[in-house]
Motif scaffolding. Structure first.
Motif, mmCIF file in Angstrom:
data_model
loop_
_atom_site.group_PDB
_atom_site.id
_atom_site.type_symbol
_atom_site.label_atom_id
_atom_site.label_comp_id
_atom_site.label_asym_id
_atom_site.label_seq_id
_atom_site.Cartn_x
_atom_site.Cartn_y
_atom_site.Cartn_z
ATOM 1 N N HIS A 315 0.850 -1.200 0.000
ATOM 2 C CA HIS A 315 0.000 0.000 0.000
ATOM 3 C C HIS A 315 0.873 1.232 0.000
ATOM 4 C CE1 HIS A 315 -2.621 3.106 2.066
ATOM 5 N NE2 HIS A 315 -3.327 2.782 1.012
ATOM 6 N N ASN A 317 0.688 5.314 0.866
ATOM 7 C CA ASN A 317 0.002 6.499 1.378
ATOM 8 C C ASN A 317 0.637 7.682 0.660
ATOM 9 O OD1 ASN A 317 -0.788 8.790 2.934
ATOM 10 N ND2 ASN A 317 -1.314 7.420 4.615
ATOM 11 N N PRO A 343 -1.883 -0.610 -4.530
ATOM 12 C CA PRO A 343 -2.987 0.299 -4.203
ATOM 13 C C PRO A 343 -2.496 1.598 -3.578
ATOM 14 C CG PRO A 343 -3.436 -1.937 -3.424
ATOM 15 C CD PRO A 343 -2.004 -1.917 -3.837
ATOM 16 N N SER A 345 -3.647 5.355 -1.674
ATOM 17 C CA SER A 345 -4.634 6.191 -0.968
ATOM 18 C C SER A 345 -3.996 7.534 -0.641
ATOM 19 C CB SER A 345 -5.088 5.536 0.344
ATOM 20 O OG SER A 345 -5.653 4.269 0.134
ATOM 21 N N THR A 369 -3.039 1.313 9.120
ATOM 22 C CA THR A 369 -3.336 0.446 7.979
ATOM 23 C C THR A 369 -2.703 -0.926 8.171
ATOM 24 O OG1 THR A 369 -3.527 2.329 6.470
ATOM 25 C CG2 THR A 369 -3.025 0.211 5.481
ATOM 26 N N LEU A 375 -7.027 -1.210 3.862
ATOM 27 C CA LEU A 375 -6.535 -0.068 3.102
ATOM 28 C C LEU A 375 -7.591 1.029 3.102
ATOM 29 C CD1 LEU A 375 -5.050 -1.901 -0.024
ATOM 30 C CD2 LEU A 375 -4.072 -1.642 2.270
ATOM 31 N N VAL A 393 -7.510 3.419 -4.151
ATOM 32 C CA VAL A 393 -8.514 2.875 -3.239
ATOM 33 C C VAL A 393 -9.578 3.954 -3.064
ATOM 34 C CG1 VAL A 393 -8.968 1.862 -0.982
ATOM 35 C CG2 VAL A 393 -6.724 1.552 -2.059
ATOM 36 N N ARG A 398 -10.498 -1.492 1.726
ATOM 37 C CA ARG A 398 -10.216 -2.838 1.219
ATOM 38 C C ARG A 398 -9.576 -3.696 2.303
ATOM 39 N NH1 ARG A 398 -7.024 -2.083 -4.507
ATOM 40 N NH2 ARG A 398 -8.423 -0.498 -5.440
ATOM 41 N N ALA A 400 -6.932 -6.323 3.547
ATOM 42 C CA ALA A 400 -5.562 -6.650 3.139
ATOM 43 C C ALA A 400 -4.926 -7.440 4.276
ATOM 44 C CB ALA A 400 -4.778 -5.389 2.831
ATOM 45 N N LEU A 403 -1.048 -7.854 4.608
ATOM 46 C CA LEU A 403 -0.278 -6.633 4.402
ATOM 47 C C LEU A 403 0.966 -6.634 5.298
ATOM 48 C CD1 LEU A 403 -0.393 -3.855 2.928
ATOM 49 C CD2 LEU A 403 -1.519 -2.969 4.981
ATOM 50 N N VAL A 406 4.162 -0.928 3.965
ATOM 51 C CA VAL A 406 3.473 0.234 3.410
ATOM 52 C C VAL A 406 4.488 1.355 3.246
ATOM 53 C CG1 VAL A 406 1.234 -0.385 4.395
ATOM 54 C CG2 VAL A 406 2.772 1.098 5.682
#
Length: 428
Positions: A315, A317, A343, A345, A369, A375, A393, A398, A400, A403, A406
């Motif tokens: 993920h 950010n 993904p 965000s 997260t 996510l 996202v 979502r 995850a 995960l 990140v």
């Protein structure tokens, strides 16, 4: 063992030491979306924006309504070790750091004060106190307080934090615009890896919702107007109709420790979270326009620092300011490094752009997260810009469950880029 082999072994050992993960043992924050985990998570994972309209009225200027994210926080109630009046941002910093230390279980005698450091970031520390002072001096012809310099100096929060926790290690303030707190956190990680300190209280703050500063940002034409009847939709990162950011305020603090120190003092192991990678650099191309090439270099350097490949990131950010140029540059740089496989965000839509404190608050979001295995969606992102080929996202959060890594971006005016990689169970 030959000298060449011995040198290789020592070099490999030094490299492993330099790349060692650093534990995150405590979090504390004061944000527009909450001061504790439950409201923060509710806003984060359900895309509930704290952005509201605020009138800006300054004599001689046309009145305007700006979109801002204000903290419900009584800064006047915060007392410090120095007993000086506190700027609102410094009060937020102290509150967040006290909460982080409490969560980490830091107690007097549990840390060697000479091995405890403070690393803190803010783009315009003391903004509120300075605005108040100039208004009193020039508008009301009142005398200056003798403590004015101590209240507005860039390292005011660092000094107060060092007094609060008895920190005798490095105590450094970082001012790199919107990358300030991310740089502070990363440099603290390097200091712990390098063996200079064992524990650091790190983070950043910003409290710029004052007339003079708000007018300055508005004059740059980078702030979003507050839509009538729906000010919470003002900030729309990566959207085809994005119109700028909403100014925010707040603070976030983390307690960082070497894994050995955390284990020796019995830090909570229930949810081991780490900082695994960090990099910073400068575009050196333009004072305000971001350069995707510099951002690419920073993200790739952070991946190398963490010892992982791009597709191990689960993920991103994003910095995601919702400005025309900023989002375009970041979308291009993310695609260059990750394609559309990871993904993405952007959380500024819900807590506002907290400028120098934003990197710390957004790292808290990244850590939540990881902890939740979910996510967060990007609020207000209904129709992404067609030029951006990324997996945004949006809508609902979502799941995850697996995960592990990140990445959080912070890109600043002046060209400073800072990238942090957080991890769950890294190196275990």
């Amino acid at each position: 063992m030959s000298s060449g082999v011995a040198h290789s072994v020592l070099a490999a050992s030094a490299l492993n030491e330099a790349a060692a993960p650093v534990r995150v043992t405590g979090l504390g924050f004061v944000t527009p979306i909450g001061h504790t985990v439950r409201p923060f998570d509710d806003a984060l994972f359900y895309a509930r924006s704290a952005v509201r309209a605020q009138a800006l009225g300054i004599p001689g200027l046309d009145p305007v309504e700006l979109a801002v994210a204000h903290c419900d926080f009584d800064s006047a109630s915060v007392r410090s070790g120095s007993r000086l009046p506190l700027d609102r941002g410094t009060a937020m910093a102290l509150s967040a750091a006290r909460d982080a230390a409490a969560e980490a279980g830091l107690r007097t005698g549990s840390v060697d004060p000479a091995r405890l450091g403070i690393f803190w970031g803010s783009g315009l520390a003391g903004a509120g106190a300075f605005d108040d002072t100039t208004r009193a001096l020039y508008g009301e012809q009142r005398r200056m307080r003798p403590t004015t310099v101590l209240t507005v100096m860039p390292n005011a929060a660092v000094a107060e934090l060092a007094l609060q926790f008895g920190a005798q290690g490095a105590a450094i303030a970082y001012a790199c615009a919107c990358a300030s707190s991310a740089v502070a956190i990363g440099e603290a990680m390097r200091a712990i890896r390098g063996g200079w300190i064992d524990v650091a209280i790190v983070g950043g703050h910003e409290a710029m919702l004052t007339p003079g500063v708000m007018a300055s940002w508005h004059a740059m034409r980078v702030t979003a107007p507050a839509p009538a009847g729906a000010p919470d939709s003002a900030c729309r990162p990566f959207s085809h109709d994005r119109a700028g950011f909403a100014l925010g305020e707040g603070a976030a603090a983390l307690v960082l420790e070497s894994q050995a120190h955390a284990r020796a003092r019995g830090a909570n192991e229930a949810m081991p979270l780490f900082l695994a990678g960090y990099a910073t650099n400068c575009d050196a191309t333009h004072i305000t326009n971001p350069d995707p090439a510099g951002q690419v270099r920073a993200m790739r350097a952070a991946l190398r620092d963490a010892g992982i490949g791009p597709l191990q990131i689960g993920h991103i950010n994003a910095h995601g300011t919702a400005t025309t140029a900023g989002d375009a540059a970041e979308a291009a740089s993310i695609h260059e490094v990750f394609g559309n496989a990871v993904p993405v965000s952007a959380t500024k839509a819900i807590h506002g752009h907290v400028l120098g404190g934003g990197g710390a608050i957004e790292l808290v979001a990244a850590l939540r997260t990881l902890a939740r295995g979910m996510l967060p969606p990007t609020a207000n992102l209904r129709v992404p810009d067609a030029a951006f080929d990324l997996d945004f996202v949006r809508g609902d959060a979502r799941e995850a469950a697996n995960l592990r890594y990140v990445l959080s971006n912070s890109f600043a005016f002046g060209g400073t880029n800072a990238v942090l990689i957080a991890a769950r169970d890294h190196g275990r």
